[in-house]
Design a protein around this motif. Sequence first.
Motif, PDB file in Angstrom:
ATOM      1  N   ASP A   3      32.221  44.879  35.861  1.00 39.09           N
ATOM      2  CA  ASP A   3      33.035  44.740  37.071  1.00 39.09           C
ATOM      3  C   ASP A   3      34.393  45.378  36.898  1.00 39.09           C
ATOM      4  N   GLN A   6      34.432  49.106  36.940  1.00 36.54           N
ATOM      5  CA  GLN A   6      34.185  49.600  38.285  1.00 36.54           C
ATOM      6  C   GLN A   6      35.454  49.523  39.136  1.00 36.54           C
ATOM      7  N   LYS A  59      37.163  39.780  44.469  1.00 34.16           N
ATOM      8  CA  LYS A  59      35.732  39.764  44.217  1.00 34.16           C
ATOM      9  C   LYS A  59      35.286  38.439  43.608  1.00 34.16           C
TER      10      LYS A  59
END
Lengths: 230, 246
Positions: A3, A6, A59
């Motif tokens: 994550d 990214q 997120k």
Amino acid sequence: MRDIKQVVLEVLQAILPITLAVLIMQLTVTRMPPNLIIQFVIGAIMATTGMALFLLGVKIGLLPMGEAIGSELPKRGALIHMLAIVFLIGFAVTIAEPDVIVLTDQVDTVSGGAISQNLLIYVIAIGIGFFTAMAIFRIVSGFPITYLLLFGYAIVLTLSFFSPSDYVAVAFDSGGVTTGPMTVPVILSLGIGFTSVLAGKSAISDGFGLIGLASIGPIIGIMLLGMIMG
Amino acid sequence: MTEIVILEGAGDTFLHVLRSLLPLLFIFLVFQFLFLKLPREYVLNLVKGLLLSLVGLALFLQGVKIGFMPVGRAMGETLGTIEYKWLLIPFGFLMGFLATFSEPAVRILSDQVEKSSSSFIPKKMVLGTISIGVATLVTLGVTKIVYGIPFLYIIIPGYIVALILIWLSDRTFVSIAFDAGGVATGPMAVTFLLSMAVGIASTMDDRDPVTDGFGLIALIALAPILSIMLLGIIFGKKLKKMEEEK
């Protein structure tokens, strides 16, 4: 954590272009003092790091939180309770939204106190709360959002002819400004979470539009305020 | 020599972001304890994420404030005085595009659209469309400042076109379009582009930087509404073709 990689990649893609563009401008056209450029680079690094942390946090935390609340809403009692809760959420997040504080402060100053900051904040917050609740009601009732948007913005256009022009300018600005980076993921995930538990509704066709509808609220509210005060 | 300012107002920024976070946290905790009863580690993770976004946003806002705002202003002032006024057009377009491209909330929305549509509407497409839309209207806005076109002459026809497009565009895109309008006016756009506009306006005698600035924000909010709905018309045609081919 994949994550993180990214997110970092995404943030670099996002902020690098504008940073480079500014630096190229500095080398060619503008002549800014070197200290300003250093400050800019530092600011860009801060913004990049900050945005990475923010997107990660959104997120992991904000989006699931909003979806959890949104998907829980339909299970709890009558429609009127749901709408009241949504109104409160919309109201509460707006009152504390930094952009709202900045905008209303500017207006207060520019109007020489004629339009008080607090009054404006409440008008905007009520506008957003009300329209967010209406957006949720719309999802439940199945009323096409296109009609609501059409209706809402038609009223906006009509009012713009009757409201004093200073108020009109502020009104249009408030509509955009009030949905800031903190409130957007929340309202977005609220709508998506909400539609995900309703039969026959999907996120893509019904979950969006909450922010758009909510933005109408402050615009109408401030223009009405202008008509009352003007 | 101007000083380097980094942390000025950072405390305020942090507190503002914290303030906007608290109602959310409070409401969530109420929901959690009364209704949701999610497992403890999960909730802890959520709160961790919230804290991350608190720190991240405060850092981002501060960086934009000390970095992009003064630079935007300086750039605007320089550009307001150049001879070749037409240069403002490509410049406005580029800056409008890049500022929107770097806006966090725009990316969050684009991401959610892709996820909710199972990648039928790709994130890059949404992001690109919003950015191009804003770029176009920022160009218009900059031209407006330079040539003194009244704000209402642009914004009213703009919203009328938007209303017409609601009829013509695919329903899903209409919802996304109006959401996009709300997110495009985020900290980067509002701080950087606004200070640029104010910078340009300040170099012209009879412009009021405040009114011109205000007007630009409204244009930035309108832009994605138009561009995404136009995208919706294109998609609508594509969908119709797919249906006919079945």
